[in-house]
Design an enzyme around this catalytic site. Structure first.
Site, PDB file in Angstrom:
ATOM      1  N   ASP A 205     -45.186  24.801 -31.751  1.00 31.35           N
ATOM      2  CA  ASP A 205     -44.316  23.823 -31.113  1.00 31.35           C
ATOM      3  C   ASP A 205     -42.877  24.333 -31.075  1.00 31.35           C
ATOM      4  OD1 ASP A 205     -43.956  21.027 -30.103  1.00 31.35           O
ATOM      5  OD2 ASP A 205     -42.670  20.872 -31.872  1.00 31.35           O
ATOM      6  N   GLU A 256     -53.713  39.861 -40.938  1.00 33.22           N
ATOM      7  CA  GLU A 256     -54.347  40.002 -42.250  1.00 33.22           C
ATOM      8  C   GLU A 256     -55.769  39.437 -42.250  1.00 33.22           C
ATOM      9  OE1 GLU A 256     -51.974  37.848 -45.012  1.00 33.22           O
ATOM     10  OE2 GLU A 256     -50.157  39.061 -44.704  1.00 33.22           O
TER      11      GLU A 256
END
Length: 546
Positions: A205, A256
């Site tokens: 957002d 990751e």
């Protein structure tokens, strides 16, 4: 994914779930996680690749969840973290990925950090996590600068101790200080918290708003007319270059985890070049294409925005995304059914010119769906779009809940009209939105004529919007030409958009006032309306095999 397969997000069709209005599982009149879980078979039958869920975090709901009090908790209105984990697992079993919202520009004023900042007082370390400043003028009684809230009024609120704090949205949404290392570390930790629970990415957002000019200068007077040439303006709190450092770090976090975790940015930018900066190879994966959303039903304008989008994003190796509606804008059948009284600009309201011609708007929306889903890249479908829902423009003032309504002095009705709970079945409200026998009314009232727009009413009706979307998504999966890639424009008369995608696919959209003969040596895969005498009628689209 095989070593040679492209990442899923380059071609994905993602369905936006505005959680309050999608499906109510517990009968309180508000959508929730249980409701989403109950509708996963529907989403699978529709054929979408992923769902984006608007904020579900713990929140006082001053802005319907975009004021987050705890990013690691689910608000009780929607469920629990355990239920969220169940949803993610079940969605994956249906072949659907899950992308929650993340709201990094601000927190709720009920967040533990902000409460600590209020308690600690001016000049404290706790206040450095947010944007606090002394005021200007005698006794510091004037705001630190002239910035304005996106919801109306000043962007600053003064506390009893004399300090002012920044909120680019509602006063209940204080802006974070993204120059502070604790803020950056906290959000990277939040990302890992949800990635470890199986989410496949995040929608970010206000991705363009995190970094503010260190001197917080006044906003300049707009020197550029709405219809003037687009150019980048050095804005003190929108789209500053330093924001990309934040997202490079976020990309490292996503990398990751296995499974091509991805981000999509809600980023308003002055130019396509500025938007492309968000999706460079070391940054975010995709960004919403607001230029396409804001473009009128005009062949020249549509072609220009398609060309600009593909050129600029292609220059950094990123796929395009295409979107026509979301929880912040007037639904596109209503937009396409009339002219706007002024151009769209970021953070400015849509002003309609006269009543909508919904028959015309729906016809254009059907054609626009085939255009959008044939373009290179991915696409977003806002819940209810596949049902052809129009904007609800006659909500009584007494039920309006968007903070824009009050912050604008009740001059702007806000976004509630596109957020009305969607109809699933039955002949009267709640139209299957809530369980049978529920006494609580939907949180926003539904129109009395929505029975024919429900999922049940449209299922199996080959002329319905729902079956058009189902067919389009099925053909899109079957056609190797569709999804990520390129296009080649074909010669066509003024008012007609025609392009080819390899291998062997052509999309034609007739935006002219005259019927257009379909190209020779082609066969029809799908049309937005039945074709008569081999001609596309005005406001009609076709997918063809060659």
């Amino acid at each position: 994914m095989s070593p040679t397969a492209a990442p899923w997000w380059r071609s994905a069709v993602i369905y936006q779930v505005y959680i309050r209005s999608f499906a109510d599982g517990n009968g309180d009149g508000v959508g929730d996680i249980a409701g989403i879980r109950s509708r996963l078979p529907y989403l699978k039958s529709l054929g979408v690749d992923a769902i984006w869920i608007n904020p579900w975090y713990k929140s006082p709901m001053a802005d319907h969840g975009y004021d987050v009090a705890d990013f690691r908790e689910i608000d009780p209105l929607f469920g629990t973290v355990a239920q969220a984990e169940q949803l993610i697992e079940e969605a994956h079993e249906h072949g659907i990925r899950v992308i929650p919202d993340i709201v990094p520009n601000h927190t709720s004023d009920q967040h533990a950090w902000f409460r600590a900042a209020l308690a600690a007082g001016p000049g404290s370390a706790e206040r450095e996590r947010y944007v606090f400043r002394p005021g200007r003028g005698p006794g510091g009684a004037e705001p630190p600068n002239n910035w304005v809230s996106c919801f109306g009024g000043p962007a600053w609120t003064r506390l009893p101790d004399g300090d002012w704090y920044l909120h680019l949205f509602a006063p209940e949404q204080p802006d974070l200080n993204w120059e502070h290392p604790e803020v950056r570390a906290e959000f990277e930790s939040v990302l890992r918290f949800w990635f470890s629970r199986g989410v496949d990415g995040f929608r970010i957002d206000v991705a363009h708003g995190l970094i503010k000019h260190p001197e917080l200068p006044d906003l300049p007077t707009r020197a550029q007319e709405e219809d003037g040439p687009r150019q980048h303006v050095d804005h003190p709190h929108w789209d500053r270059d330093e924001v990309h450092g934040v997202f490079r770090a976020w990309r490292t976090v996503a990398d990751e985890f296995p499974g091509d975790r991805s981000f999509v940015a809600e980023a308003w930018a002055d130019t396509p070049e500025r938007l492309a900066a968000y999706v460079r190879s070391d940054g975010l994966h995709t960004a919403f294409n607001f230029d396409f959303l804001m473009t009128d039903w005009d062949p020249k304008a549509l072609r220009a925005v398609i060309d600009d989008t593909l050129a600029m994003l292609g220059s950094v190796g990123a796929p395009a995304t295409w979107v026509m509606s979301n929880h912040d804008v007037v639904r596109h059948p209503s937009r396409y059914g009339r002219k706007a009284a002024r151009k769209w600009l970021a953070n400015e309201p849509y002003r309609p010119d006269g009543p909508a011609n919904l028959e015309l708007g729906t016809r254009r929306a059907r054609a626009a769906a085939l255009l959008m889903l044939a373009l290179p890249g991915g696409a977003y479908i806002y819940q209810g779009e596949e049902l052809g829902l129009p904007e609800v423009e006659d909500l009584p003032e007494s039920v309006l809940q968007d903070p824009i309504w009050e912050r604008s002095g009740r001059t702007e009705r806000g976004r509630d009209g596109c957020r009305v709970p969607i109809p699933w079945s039955g002949h009267a409200s709640p139209y299957g939105f809530s369980p049978e026998g529920t006494e609580a009314a939907p949180w926003l009232p539904q129109p009395a004529d929505w029975a024919e727009r429900s999922v049940t009413a449209q299922t199996g009706d080959v002329s319905s919007m729902l079956e058009l979307y189902r067919s389009a998504l099925r053909v899109r999966r079957e056609q190797p030409a569709l999804g990520d890639g390129t296009l080649t424009w074909l010669d066509a008369p003024t008012g007609v958009l025609a392009f080819r995608r390899e291998p062997g696919f052509v999309c034609v959209v007739n935006l002219s006032a005259e019927p257009y003969p379909l190209p020779e040596r082609t066969s029809i895969l799908l049309t937005s309306e039945p074709v008569e005498d081999g001609h596309l009628a005005p406001d009609q689209a076709a997918w063809l095999a060659v």
